[in-house]
Write an enzyme that holds these catalytic residues in place. Structure first.
Site, PDB file in Angstrom:
ATOM      1  N   ASP A  99      -7.946  -5.503   0.118  1.00 46.09           N
ATOM      2  CA  ASP A  99      -8.441  -6.260  -1.035  1.00 46.09           C
ATOM      3  C   ASP A  99      -8.079  -7.728  -0.992  1.00 46.09           C
ATOM      4  O   ASP A  99      -8.681  -8.539  -1.698  1.00 46.09           O
ATOM      5  CB  ASP A  99      -7.917  -5.641  -2.333  1.00 46.09           C
TER       6      ASP A  99
ATOM      7  N   HIS B 153       0.842  -1.181   0.000  1.00 41.07           N
ATOM      8  CA  HIS B 153       0.000   0.000   0.000  1.00 41.07           C
ATOM      9  C   HIS B 153       0.880   1.233   0.000  1.00 41.07           C
ATOM     10  O   HIS B 153       1.942   1.225   0.625  1.00 41.07           O
ATOM     11  CB  HIS B 153      -0.916   0.014   1.238  1.00 41.07           C
TER      12      HIS B 153
HETATM   13  N1  CMC Z   1       4.322  -7.356  -5.044  1.00 44.04           N
HETATM   14  C1  CMC Z   1       5.648  -7.308  -5.184  1.00 44.04           C
HETATM   15  N2  CMC Z   1       6.409  -6.222  -4.953  1.00 44.04           N
HETATM   16  C2  CMC Z   1       5.773  -5.116  -4.552  1.00 44.04           C
HETATM   17  C3  CMC Z   1       4.375  -5.077  -4.382  1.00 44.04           C
HETATM   18  C4  CMC Z   1       3.635  -6.242  -4.636  1.00 44.04           C
HETATM   19  N3  CMC Z   1       2.321  -6.250  -4.478  1.00 44.04           N
HETATM   20  N4  CMC Z   1       4.011  -3.832  -3.989  1.00 44.04           N
HETATM   21  C5  CMC Z   1       5.132  -3.115  -3.923  1.00 44.04           C
HETATM   22  N5  CMC Z   1       6.215  -3.889  -4.252  1.00 44.04           N
HETATM   23  C6  CMC Z   1       7.627  -3.484  -4.216  1.00 44.04           C
HETATM   24  C7  CMC Z   1       7.978  -2.580  -5.388  1.00 44.04           C
HETATM   25  O1  CMC Z   1       8.448  -3.308  -6.485  1.00 44.04           O
HETATM   26  C8  CMC Z   1       9.045  -1.699  -4.769  1.00 44.04           C
HETATM   27  O2  CMC Z   1      10.241  -2.449  -4.702  1.00 44.04           O
HETATM   28  P1  CMC Z   1      11.680  -1.698  -4.838  1.00 44.04           P
HETATM   29  O3  CMC Z   1      11.748  -0.741  -3.685  1.00 44.04           O
HETATM   30  O4  CMC Z   1      12.680  -2.798  -4.762  1.00 44.04           O
HETATM   31  O5  CMC Z   1      11.648  -1.003  -6.177  1.00 44.04           O
HETATM   32  C9  CMC Z   1       8.565  -1.495  -3.341  1.00 44.04           C
HETATM   33  O6  CMC Z   1       7.794  -2.689  -3.049  1.00 44.04           O
HETATM   34  C10 CMC Z   1       7.713  -0.263  -3.141  1.00 44.04           C
HETATM   35  O7  CMC Z   1       6.595  -0.330  -4.034  1.00 44.04           O
HETATM   36  P2  CMC Z   1       6.043   0.889  -4.906  1.00 44.04           P
HETATM   37  O8  CMC Z   1       5.468   0.372  -6.170  1.00 44.04           O
HETATM   38  O9  CMC Z   1       7.085   1.962  -4.992  1.00 44.04           O
HETATM   39  O10 CMC Z   1       4.883   1.381  -3.948  1.00 44.04           O
HETATM   40  P3  CMC Z   1       3.689   2.307  -4.342  1.00 44.04           P
HETATM   41  O11 CMC Z   1       3.342   3.022  -3.105  1.00 44.04           O
HETATM   42  O12 CMC Z   1       4.002   3.130  -5.542  1.00 44.04           O
HETATM   43  O13 CMC Z   1       2.548   1.273  -4.765  1.00 44.04           O
HETATM   44  C11 CMC Z   1       0.712  -0.236  -4.610  1.00 44.04           C
HETATM   45  C12 CMC Z   1       1.550   0.846  -3.888  1.00 44.04           C
HETATM   46  C13 CMC Z   1      -0.541  -0.525  -3.777  1.00 44.04           C
HETATM   47  C14 CMC Z   1       0.262   0.308  -5.988  1.00 44.04           C
HETATM   48  C15 CMC Z   1       1.591  -1.506  -4.772  1.00 44.04           C
HETATM   49  O14 CMC Z   1       1.965  -1.997  -3.502  1.00 44.04           O
HETATM   50  C16 CMC Z   1       0.861  -2.606  -5.574  1.00 44.04           C
HETATM   51  O15 CMC Z   1       0.908  -2.558  -6.818  1.00 44.04           O
HETATM   52  N6  CMC Z   1       0.194  -3.564  -4.874  1.00 44.04           N
HETATM   53  C17 CMC Z   1      -0.598  -4.583  -5.545  1.00 44.04           C
HETATM   54  C18 CMC Z   1      -1.925  -3.992  -5.958  1.00 44.04           C
HETATM   55  C19 CMC Z   1      -2.874  -3.849  -4.781  1.00 44.04           C
HETATM   56  O16 CMC Z   1      -3.057  -4.762  -3.990  1.00 44.04           O
HETATM   57  N7  CMC Z   1      -3.519  -2.654  -4.716  1.00 44.04           N
HETATM   58  C20 CMC Z   1      -4.567  -2.409  -3.703  1.00 44.04           C
HETATM   59  C21 CMC Z   1      -4.193  -1.310  -2.755  1.00 44.04           C
HETATM   60  S1  CMC Z   1      -5.330  -1.271  -1.371  1.00 44.04           S
HETATM   61  C22 CMC Z   1      -6.819  -0.744  -2.055  1.00 44.04           C
HETATM   62  C23 CMC Z   1      -6.790   0.684  -2.378  1.00 44.04           C
HETATM   63  O17 CMC Z   1      -6.652   1.507  -1.463  1.00 44.04           O
HETATM   64  O18 CMC Z   1      -6.925   1.017  -3.570  1.00 44.04           O
END
Ligand code: CMC
Length: 426
Positions: free
Chosen positions: A365, A307
């Protein structure tokens, strides 16, 4: 308002800039950078990682501590003691209702659940296999065409009527989308049923057979709506505010929020969790898929994990997990192989250094998809459920913005394209 100041020195500017710093009730201070434009400078923050886009009194999140407060009340306490409509009232009005206010609110919402008969015709323009979110964006936007009597966004009473209509009609439209997909007749809402009970009635009953809705499932449904009711300035809420800042009508604004919610990084994740579990197949494949999730060259991510804000745990997920256990026990599904695999996946990921070091925990989720599947809601409808739950939050933010000073949202950019060049002579 601002006793604290920040100083910014910029190469090329003679003097350091003094910027006001504001303190919220709780949470980080914010630095007001609005004066920078007069100095010919912009700030740069793609993805709004460090940017407060507005002032708000509705919801507070402390991602590090796993805290979510609506109007000050912790989500766990609301989930335990309140219900979706009362929480909606709280979000909209700022205070919990008295019993009299609650009865009146519930009565008003109940008496707005039916949609204009003409709206039913809109569905026929869609293929039966259209994605429910595509249909929702269309039909919610189309509500603008039906309520010319209350579209003055500068009139607080008009805004209130729009809020009631939207909260009331979302479950009716959601159930209509499902019925249209499967080719069954639409079910009218019933005024003798509660909000979530009514939704399950419109979803699963038919004119040939009306069964009583299982109260455990109705309570679980209500909890799912409640847990999704608001989440401060997330992508869809910010979209609603942005659309609203142009003066667009409430139905158009909520339709834009639904569109933003659809993406798999946001509300589409609950659907993506189930698709991911289908793809993984069985427990023997978990290690392979965890390796894929950790591989930067592989686009696969563990859906339902991580998240932007929560870095220790998602408090909604904790409540959702408990509800998940209750629903599975009620339906005798504790031994469902896919659900068992989901629990094993969760356990392994939580012990894995990659997920631990990045603060990646199951989000709301991860469990909501499992509960919805157990209730019998088809996967494609999951994000529509999220949209129904999020509607009071969207509308509360839209209303808060319009009731206060606001300007059209218009971000700037760091331009890295060509400077001016001449069209080639022929
Ligand atoms: N699986 C694998 N790696 C992950 C995941 C994941 N689900 N989420 C984040 N990472 C890694 C990412 O690759 C990065 O690694 P590094 O630092 O080595 O580059 C690190 O963790 C930080 O992630 P980020 O993408 O910079 O984080 P963000 O804040 O931009 O993204 C997110 C947040 C929710 C989009 C992401 O965690 C994700 O895509 N999760 C899966 C989709 C999901 O479950 N979304 C629902 C969110 S809750 C409902 C809502 O509020 O909408």
């Amino acid at each position: 308002m601002a006793d604290k100041k920040a100083k910014l020195t910029v190469d090329g500017l003679d003097e350091a800039l003094e910027l006001p710093v504001y303190e919220g009730t709780v949470g980080p201070d914010v630095i007001d950078v609005r004066s920078l434009v007069a100095k010919g400078k912009f700030t740069y923050d793609p993805g709004f990682v460090s940017t407060a886009s507005c002032e708000s009194k509705i919801t507070y999140i402390d991602g590090g501590a796993g805290i979510l407060l609506h109007r000050g009340y912790p989500i766990e306490q609301l989930a335990e003691n309140s219900d979706f409509l009362e929480t909606s009232y709280l979000l909209l009005h700022g205070e919990l209702p008295t019993q009299e206010e609650k009865d009146k609110f519930v009565n008003t919402i109940t008496h707005h659940t039916m949609v204009h008969e003409q709206l039913a015709q809109f569905f026929k323009g869609f293929r039966r296999d259209a994605h429910p979110m595509a249909v929702m964006i269309g039909v919610v936007g189309a509500l603008s065409a039906f309520y010319h009597d209350s579209l003055d966004i500068n009139d607080a009473r008009h805004r209130e009527i729009a809020a009631h209509r939207l909260i009331a009609k979302m479950p009716t439209l959601a159930a209509m989308v499902y019925k249209y997909n499967i080719g069954q007749p639409f079910m009218y809402p019933r005024n003798d049923l509660g909000y979530s009970e009514n939704f399950l009635h419109m979803m699963f009953n038919t004119p040939c057979e009306e069964k009583e809705v299982n109260p455990v499932l109705a309570r679980a449904m209500d909890k799912i709506f409640l847990l999704h009711a608001d989440h401060e300035q997330n992508a869809s809420t910010s979209t609603v505010r942005m659309a609203g800042s142009t003066g667009a009508n409430p139905y158009a604004c909520i339709a834009s929020g639904i569109a933003a919610l659809w993406g798999p990084a946001h509300g589409g994740a609950n659907e993506a969790v189930l698709r991911m579990l289908d793809e993984i197949g069985d427990e023997t494949q978990i290690d392979k898929y965890l390796a894929k999730a950790k591989d930067k060259n592989d686009p696969f991510r563990l859906m339902g994990f991580g998240h932007r804000v929560y870095k220790s745990y998602d408090p909604r997920a904790t409540v959702m997990k408990k509800t998940c256990d209750e629903v599975l026990a009620e339906l005798g599904l504790e031994d469902d192989p896919q659900l068992k695999m989901a629990m094993k996946l969760e356990k392994i990921a939580l012990e894995d250094e990659y997920f631990k070091s990045r603060g990646l925990y199951p989000n709301v989720d991860f469990y909501s998809g499992i509960i919805l599947k157990a209730i019998g809601i088809p996967t494609e409808l999951f994000t529509v459920i999220f949209a129904t739950g999020r509607t009071p939050g969207w509308i509360a933010h839209w209303n808060e913005m319009l009731a206060n000073d606001y300007r059209i949202a218009r971000p700037r950019q760091l331009y890295t394209g060509y400077a001016k060049r001449d069209y080639p002579k022929k």
